[in-house]
Every structure is written in C-alpha cells, then in structure tokens.
Design a protein around this motif. Structure first.
Motif, PDB file in Angstrom:
ATOM      1  N   UNK A  36      56.027  42.162  22.032  1.00 50.04           N
ATOM      2  CA  UNK A  36      54.675  43.154  22.757  1.00 50.04           C
ATOM      3  C   UNK A  36      54.914  42.325  24.168  1.00 50.04           C
ATOM      4  N   UNK A  37      54.129  42.643  25.292  1.00 52.85           N
ATOM      5  CA  UNK A  37      54.592  42.532  26.415  1.00 52.85           C
ATOM      6  C   UNK A  37      53.365  41.505  26.633  1.00 52.85           C
ATOM      7  N   UNK A  38      53.581  39.602  27.069  1.00 56.04           N
ATOM      8  CA  UNK A  38      52.504  39.408  27.737  1.00 56.04           C
ATOM      9  C   UNK A  38      52.396  38.754  28.561  1.00 56.04           C
ATOM     10  N   UNK A  39      53.008  39.351  29.277  1.00 56.53           N
ATOM     11  CA  UNK A  39      52.167  38.975  30.527  1.00 56.53           C
ATOM     12  C   UNK A  39      51.380  40.415  31.906  1.00 56.53           C
ATOM     13  N   UNK A  80      54.069  42.042  38.991  1.00 59.03           N
ATOM     14  CA  UNK A  80      54.243  42.444  40.004  1.00 59.03           C
ATOM     15  C   UNK A  80      53.932  41.648  41.484  1.00 59.03           C
ATOM     16  N   UNK A  81      53.454  40.490  40.959  1.00 49.35           N
ATOM     17  CA  UNK A  81      52.968  38.953  41.941  1.00 49.35           C
ATOM     18  C   UNK A  81      54.560  38.470  41.758  1.00 49.35           C
ATOM     19  N   UNK A 101      61.051  38.319  46.111  1.00 47.89           N
ATOM     20  CA  UNK A 101      61.691  38.364  47.463  1.00 47.89           C
ATOM     21  C   UNK A 101      61.589  38.156  48.251  1.00 47.89           C
ATOM     22  N   UNK A 102      60.768  36.937  48.816  1.00 49.95           N
ATOM     23  CA  UNK A 102      60.760  36.251  49.084  1.00 49.95           C
ATOM     24  C   UNK A 102      61.276  34.722  49.206  1.00 49.95           C
TER      25      UNK A 102
END
Length: 75
Positions: free
Chosen positions: A3-6, A12-13, A19-20
C-alpha cells in the motif's frame, strides 16, 4: 504490491524538488533511491524466506511431483 505509505502532497513536493536539482545531483539521487529499493526488495525476500522456513519446520508445507500438485489443485 504494498500500500502507498507516502501522501500525494509529499510525493508531489519530492518530485518538484527533484526538478530543481542539477543533472549530477539527479543522477546521485537516482542511485541512492535505486540502492534503497534494492535493499527493500532484499528485506522482503528475506522475510518471505523466513516465513517459508518456519512453515516448513511446522509441517505446513507439502512436497511431491508436479503431478501431485495438479491433483491437489483439482480437489
């Protein structure tokens, strides 16, 4: 799959921060995450193996031929 834990916001952050980064830092981050994923998979395999060994010791497993397996599945 686990299961997703984040949370979506946290993910997204993380992606926005990635990306930077410079190309070199992205490559480094990729290698770190890749190694962590490999280790997580090793731990999962180890945990499953310990469960299998425990079940084997408790007599919860069966042995036989492929023909025996098909026979058990049909019953």
């Amino acid at each position: 799959m686990e299961a997703k834990s984040m949370s979506t916001t946290t993910l997204n952050k993380l992606i926005e921060g990635f990306d930077h980064l410079t190309v070199e830092d992205k490559e480094y981050a990729f290698e770190v995450v890749k190694k962590q994923l490999i280790e997580a998979r090793r731990e999962a395999i180890s945990k499953k193996a310990k469960t299998v060994v425990a079940n084997l010791k408790k007599g919860k497993t069966k042995s036989g031929t492929l023909k025996d397996l098909y026979k058990d599945l049909e019953e």
